[in-house]
Design an enzyme around this catalytic site. Sequence first.
Site, mmCIF file in Angstrom:
data_model
loop_
_atom_site.group_PDB
_atom_site.id
_atom_site.type_symbol
_atom_site.label_atom_id
_atom_site.label_comp_id
_atom_site.label_asym_id
_atom_site.label_seq_id
_atom_site.Cartn_x
_atom_site.Cartn_y
_atom_site.Cartn_z
ATOM 1 N N HIS A 123 -4.171 5.716 3.710
ATOM 2 C CA HIS A 123 -4.851 4.600 3.051
ATOM 3 C C HIS A 123 -4.413 3.262 3.636
ATOM 4 O O HIS A 123 -5.242 2.418 4.006
ATOM 5 C CB HIS A 123 -4.573 4.668 1.552
ATOM 6 N N SER A 144 -11.053 -0.705 -1.950
ATOM 7 C CA SER A 144 -9.858 -0.756 -1.097
ATOM 8 C C SER A 144 -10.185 -1.184 0.318
ATOM 9 O O SER A 144 -9.329 -1.686 1.039
ATOM 10 C CB SER A 144 -9.187 0.623 -1.051
ATOM 11 N N ASP A 204 0.836 -1.199 0.000
ATOM 12 C CA ASP A 204 0.000 0.000 0.000
ATOM 13 C C ASP A 204 0.871 1.250 0.000
ATOM 14 O O ASP A 204 2.040 1.206 -0.387
ATOM 15 C CB ASP A 204 -0.942 -0.034 1.220
#
Length: 546
Positions: free
Chosen positions: A297, A466, A75
């Site tokens: 994220h 995601s 990521d």
Amino acid sequence: MRSNLMKVVVSLLIFISVSTTGMSQEQYSEGGTPQNWFVLDPAKDKVQGLSVDEAYSFLKEKKRESKSVIVAVIDSGVDIDHEDLQGKIWINEDEIEGNGIDDDNNGYIDDRYGWNFIGGADGNVEQDTHEMTREYVRLSEKFGDIDEKSVKKKDRAEYDYFLKVKKDFEETYEKAASQYAFYNGLYKNVVRYNNLLKAYLDVDTLSLNDLRGIRSQDSTILEARNLVGMIFQQVGEDVNFEDIAVELEGAVKYFGDQVNYAYNTDFDPRTIVGDNYSDPNERIYGNNDVKGHDPSHGTHVSGIIAANRDNDLGIQGIAENAKIMVVRAVPDGDERDKDVANAIRYAVDNGASIINMSFGKSYSPQKEVVDAAIKYAESKGVLMVHAAGNSSKNIDKSDNYPSRNFNDGKSAGNWLEIGASAAGDNSDFVGNFSNFGKKTMDVFAPGVNIYSTTPDNSYESYNGTSMAAPSTAGVAAMLMSYYPDLTATQVRDILNKSSRKFDNLKVKRPGSEELVDFSELSISGGLINAYEAVKMAETLTIGKKD
């Protein structure tokens, strides 16, 4: 001038209604949606969650014991110091932190918590271009000045590919540039009118009643009053004008980044890494900064999988005995195939049982090196969980990389492709952004309004496939933790076969208002179900308790 500003206001109202009203409807459905809905149970809690507590109750009843499972999160980086991830981050015990020595001789110096393939000796890649931009630049150098009639026969296929890339790039860039110019101008006008009217009225915050009292004959003041008044009337009197400006500022930054970085043919940050980029098989490069410049994220993804279930903080992740291995390979822009391949290999070589990949793109020029890495992971029994993407596309027909399908025509048996679902079982059950595919996407998992960990001990709700991928990876980690004899292929099959089905449920096809059978949007036609998954795993492994 006035007619143009009227068009601006109409567009602004559409933008605001999508980014504020629409979001609140997702966050608070009728009767209110619990913040932790994605782990809850449909029967008990009336939301289409994963039934995680029910799964753990079953495991306790069967007196199953768990083993630690490593989940690699490829990521943007992870805030490994987050309060709710303490004790949940993988540690390379063979590496002494900060001594500048490759203690375990794996080629990566001080990789105590993972590795960063988009960093170098002097820092990290933050923004990067899209793969389409990189392909456009590469192919333009070869074909940009060539007349079509002079293209050699051996180059014809590549030239046709160039024409496709060129068309896609030019159309996409033009759209992004137009959006950037529009929102930049709109933002400036909103700030200007807001400040102008506040000064004129001598107030700190504008209200609709203040505007009604304006009696000026100044054309600029009247124009500002009329346009701002329309915004209040359409959006609501409780909407703060400064909040609208903040929303617009976010749009300006988003489209500005697209123009200045993602589609900028002159931008190339790769020198930061210091690798030989022309060599796709080079493996030893990068640095050990697993946080990066913005780990939002990756931190959110990690919390869904493994946030501490036993403390009184934040959230409860899905897998109680999972460790997050951090592998940074995703910048603000498209990840590069070389980095993805190396991230996969690093995860496999350092003991990951599951790899979560909440990223994707439409072009993959070095797909063969990614294919080789996926095959390597499959040979080592590692399960790969990939987010299907957020473009409302049928990926049976649209390219989405990385992919389970190899260039040689074969496909990976250790792969799960995941779409995003919402809390309710109505026509809005599938996230309107989610990709789908009856032949390509395996199953859906919660991915709308998912509350999880974010940097600096904070928590936020995000939407996206995601989030659906780690929802699935978390359940997979639960299975592998309590049933360690299961193979990656068995776990994949269990998650598909045990998924919750919805007879005759009609949902909106993502990106449209058309109603279709939910079962037609994925291979399994179902939603990940932790409770049924552990029951199926128990049936397969009776007599094999550790």
